[in-house]
Design a protein around this motif. Structure first.
Motif, PDB file in Angstrom:
ATOM      1  N   GLU A 112       0.820  -1.212   0.000  1.00  0.00           N
ATOM      2  CA  GLU A 112       0.000   0.000   0.000  1.00  0.00           C
ATOM      3  C   GLU A 112       0.853   1.261   0.000  1.00  0.00           C
ATOM      4  OE1 GLU A 112      -3.992  -1.557   2.402  1.00  0.00           O
ATOM      5  OE2 GLU A 112      -2.336  -0.593   3.491  1.00  0.00           O
TER       6      GLU A 112
ATOM      7  N   LEU B  79      -9.233  -6.833   6.596  1.00  0.00           N
ATOM      8  CA  LEU B  79     -10.036  -6.577   5.389  1.00  0.00           C
ATOM      9  C   LEU B  79     -10.609  -5.165   5.393  1.00  0.00           C
ATOM     10  CD1 LEU B  79     -11.892 -10.004   5.063  1.00  0.00           C
ATOM     11  CD2 LEU B  79     -10.170  -9.086   3.487  1.00  0.00           C
ATOM     12  N   HIS B  80     -11.109  -4.717   6.543  1.00  0.00           N
ATOM     13  CA  HIS B  80     -11.679  -3.367   6.602  1.00  0.00           C
ATOM     14  C   HIS B  80     -10.599  -2.300   6.459  1.00  0.00           C
ATOM     15  CE1 HIS B  80     -15.984  -3.785   7.286  1.00  0.00           C
ATOM     16  NE2 HIS B  80     -15.716  -4.861   8.006  1.00  0.00           N
TER      17      HIS B  80
ATOM     18  N   ARG C 212      -7.887  -2.608   4.713  1.00  0.00           N
ATOM     19  CA  ARG C 212      -7.555  -2.633   3.282  1.00  0.00           C
ATOM     20  C   ARG C 212      -8.566  -1.815   2.479  1.00  0.00           C
ATOM     21  NH1 ARG C 212      -9.288  -5.701  -0.970  1.00  0.00           N
ATOM     22  NH2 ARG C 212      -7.827  -5.997  -2.695  1.00  0.00           N
ATOM     23  N   ARG C 213      -9.859  -1.985   2.783  1.00  0.00           N
ATOM     24  CA  ARG C 213     -10.897  -1.231   2.069  1.00  0.00           C
ATOM     25  C   ARG C 213     -10.778   0.270   2.355  1.00  0.00           C
ATOM     26  NH1 ARG C 213     -15.820  -5.158   4.026  1.00  0.00           N
ATOM     27  NH2 ARG C 213     -15.298  -6.985   2.747  1.00  0.00           N
ATOM     28  N   CYS C 214     -10.553   0.623   3.614  1.00  0.00           N
ATOM     29  CA  CYS C 214     -10.459   2.041   3.981  1.00  0.00           C
ATOM     30  C   CYS C 214      -9.228   2.693   3.366  1.00  0.00           C
ATOM     31  CB  CYS C 214     -10.438   2.185   5.498  1.00  0.00           C
ATOM     32  SG  CYS C 214     -11.996   1.711   6.294  1.00  0.00           S
TER      33      CYS C 214
ATOM     34  N   ALA D 213      -7.887   1.772   0.556  1.00  0.00           N
ATOM     35  CA  ALA D 213      -8.197   1.906  -0.873  1.00  0.00           C
ATOM     36  C   ALA D 213      -9.062   3.139  -1.122  1.00  0.00           C
ATOM     37  CB  ALA D 213      -8.909   0.650  -1.371  1.00  0.00           C
ATOM     38  N   ILE D 214      -9.991   3.414  -0.196  1.00  0.00           N
ATOM     39  CA  ILE D 214     -10.843   4.600  -0.328  1.00  0.00           C
ATOM     40  C   ILE D 214      -9.995   5.860  -0.209  1.00  0.00           C
ATOM     41  CG2 ILE D 214     -12.665   5.929   0.814  1.00  0.00           C
ATOM     42  CD1 ILE D 214     -13.948   3.220   1.575  1.00  0.00           C
TER      43      ILE D 214
ATOM     44  N   SER E 147      -7.967   6.382  -3.323  1.00  0.00           N
ATOM     45  CA  SER E 147      -8.747   6.766  -4.499  1.00  0.00           C
ATOM     46  C   SER E 147      -9.077   8.258  -4.525  1.00  0.00           C
ATOM     47  CB  SER E 147     -10.051   5.959  -4.545  1.00  0.00           C
ATOM     48  OG  SER E 147     -10.926   6.348  -3.488  1.00  0.00           O
TER      49      SER E 147
ATOM     50  N   ASP F   4     -17.637   2.180   3.472  1.00  0.00           N
ATOM     51  CA  ASP F   4     -17.198   1.266   4.515  1.00  0.00           C
ATOM     52  C   ASP F   4     -17.344   1.935   5.894  1.00  0.00           C
ATOM     53  OD1 ASP F   4     -15.963  -1.536   4.558  1.00  0.00           O
ATOM     54  OD2 ASP F   4     -14.649  -0.479   5.936  1.00  0.00           O
TER      55      ASP F   4
ATOM     56  N   HIS G   5      -9.541   3.516   9.396  1.00  0.00           N
ATOM     57  CA  HIS G   5      -8.317   2.722   9.231  1.00  0.00           C
ATOM     58  C   HIS G   5      -7.607   2.558  10.573  1.00  0.00           C
ATOM     59  CE1 HIS G   5      -7.626   6.943   8.727  1.00  0.00           C
ATOM     60  NE2 HIS G   5      -6.310   6.849   8.606  1.00  0.00           N
TER      61      HIS G   5
END
Length: 316
Positions: free
Chosen positions: A135, A216-217, A219-221, A223-224, A227, A244, A253
Motif C-alpha cells: 500500500e 479486510l476493513h 484494506r478497504r479504507c 483503498a478509499i 482513491s 465502509d 483505518h
C-alpha cells in the motif's frame, strides 16, 4: 537476572513510557496546554502537523514506506527464526497439542505450545506488514506538502522493530528457560512444519478471525483514501471520504488497526503483559491521532457528517 528477562523489560519499558505520556496528553486541562502543544509539535503529521513546527525537523510523510521496508525485513527474519526454532526444538504432535490446551501449569508441552503460538502471531503480523508495504508504494498518494516530525520518524523505526518482537520474545525466552533440558530436533518434514498451526486452540482461531476482519476493513479504507488522489491535480486537495467504516467514524483505518491488535491480543491468550502494553500503546496513539484528525475535519468542512465519531462508533 537472566538475559531473556532483560530483553523482555527492554521491550516493555518504552511501551510503558509511551502509555504514560499519552495518558497525560489526553487530560483536558488548560494547565497542560503547553505540554499538549509540545506533544503535537513532535508527534503530529500530515494535515494535523501544527503549522508552527519547524520544517528543518520534518521529513516527507511518504517516508512511511521506510517503516514498512524495515518492518517486512525484520518481521520476516523473526518469523523464520522462530518457526525454525519451533520446528527443531519444540516439535508437537496433534495429540500433544490437544493435551496442551488443558494444561494450566508450566509443563514442557505447554512451553512448546507457547512457542508455536508465537509463530502464529508472527505469521499474522507478517500478513499485515506485507500488505502495508504494498500500500505504501501503490495505494497511498501523499500530498507533496505532507510532512512529519523527525522524532516520530525515528521512533517509528523502534516501534516497527519492537512490535513483532513483543509477540515472541517472552514466549521463546520462556521455552529456553523451562524446556531447554528437553530439546529435541527433527529432520525437515513439510507436514510437521505446518501441522502444529492446523491444530490451534479456540483463542487462536477467534483471534485470527478478528484479525482478518480488521485486516479486510483496513484494506478497504486505505483503498478509499488512496482513491481520493487518483490524479496529480488532486495531490493537494482534501476530500471527505465515504464508504465502509468511513460512514460512522473519521479514522476507520485506525479503528481497523485496533481491531487487528484485539485479534492479536486474543490469539496470544491474553496472559502476556508485553502484548497488553503493545496493545495499550497502539490504542492510545491511534485514539489521540484520530481525535486530532476528527477536529481537523470539523474545522475544514462546514458540512462534515454530524453522525461520525472520531474512532469508536457512538463513543468517541
Amino acid at each position: 537476572m537472566e538475559l531473556g528477562i532483560w530483553i523482555v523489560w527492554l521491550v516493555r519499558a518504552p511501551w510503558i513510557a509511551a502509555i504514560l505520556l499519552m495518558v497525560i496528553a489526553s487530560i483536558p486541562s488548560s494547565k497542560l496546554r503547553l505540554f499538549h502543544e509540545l506533544v503535537w509539535s513532535f508527534t503530529g503529521r500530515g494535515k494535523i502537523l501544527p503549522p508552527s513546527s519547524s520544517q528543518e525537523w520534518t521529513v516527507p510523510q511518504k517516508y512511511f514506506a521506510h517503516f514498512y521496508v524495515f518492518r517486512v525485513a525484520w518481521t520476516t527474519l523473526l518469523l523464520a527464526i522462530t518457526w525454525m526454532y519451533a520446528f527443531k526444538m519444540a516439535p508437537l504432535s496433534s495429540e500433544e497439542f490437544m493435551f496442551s490446551r488443558h494444561l494450566t501449569g508450566g509443563s514442557h508441552v505447554e512451553s512448546q505450545f507457547k512457542v508455536w503460538r508465537a509463530v502464529f502471531l508472527l505469521l499474522l503480523m507478517e500478513i499485515q506488514v506485507l500488505r502495508r508495504l504494498i500500500e505504501s508504494f501503490y495505494v497511498f498518494k501523499y500530498s507533496p506538502s505532507a510532512r512529519m516530525n523527525i522524532l516520530p520518524y525515528l521512533g517509528g523505526l523502534y516501534y516497527y522493530a519492537a512490535a513483532p518482537l513483543s509477540l515472541c520474545v517472552k514466549l521463546v525466552a520462556g521455552f529456553i528457560s523451562k524446556g531447554k533440558d528437553h530439546i529435541s530436533s527433527s529432520e525437515f518434514d513439510l507436514l510437521s512444519f505446518l501441522s502444529p498451526l492446523m491444530n490451534l486452540g479456540w483463542c487462536q482461531l477467534i483471534g485470527g478471525a478478528i484479525f482478518l476482519w480488521g485486516w479486510l476493513h483496513q484494506r478497504r479504507c486505505h483503498a478509499i483514501l488512496g482513491s481520493l488522489r487518483k490524479s496529480p491535480s488532486q495531490a493537494k486537495e482534501y476530500i471527505i471520504p465515504h464508504g465502509d467504516w468511513f460512514e460512522i467514524v473519521s479514522s476507520p483505518h485506525y479503528l481497523a488497526e485496533i481491531v487487528l491488535y484485539v485479534g492479536l491480543l486474543i490469539a496470544s491468550g491474553g496472559t502476556d503483559i508485553t502484548v497488553w502494553l503493545l496493545f495499550g500503546s497502539v490504542v492510545g496513539n491511534l485514539s489521540l491521532s484520530a481525535g486530532e484528525t476528527h477536529r481537523w475535519y470539523l474545522r475544514k468542512f462546514e458540512h462534515y457528517p454530524a453522525n461520525r465519531n472520531a474512532i469508536f462508533p457512538y463513543v468517541y
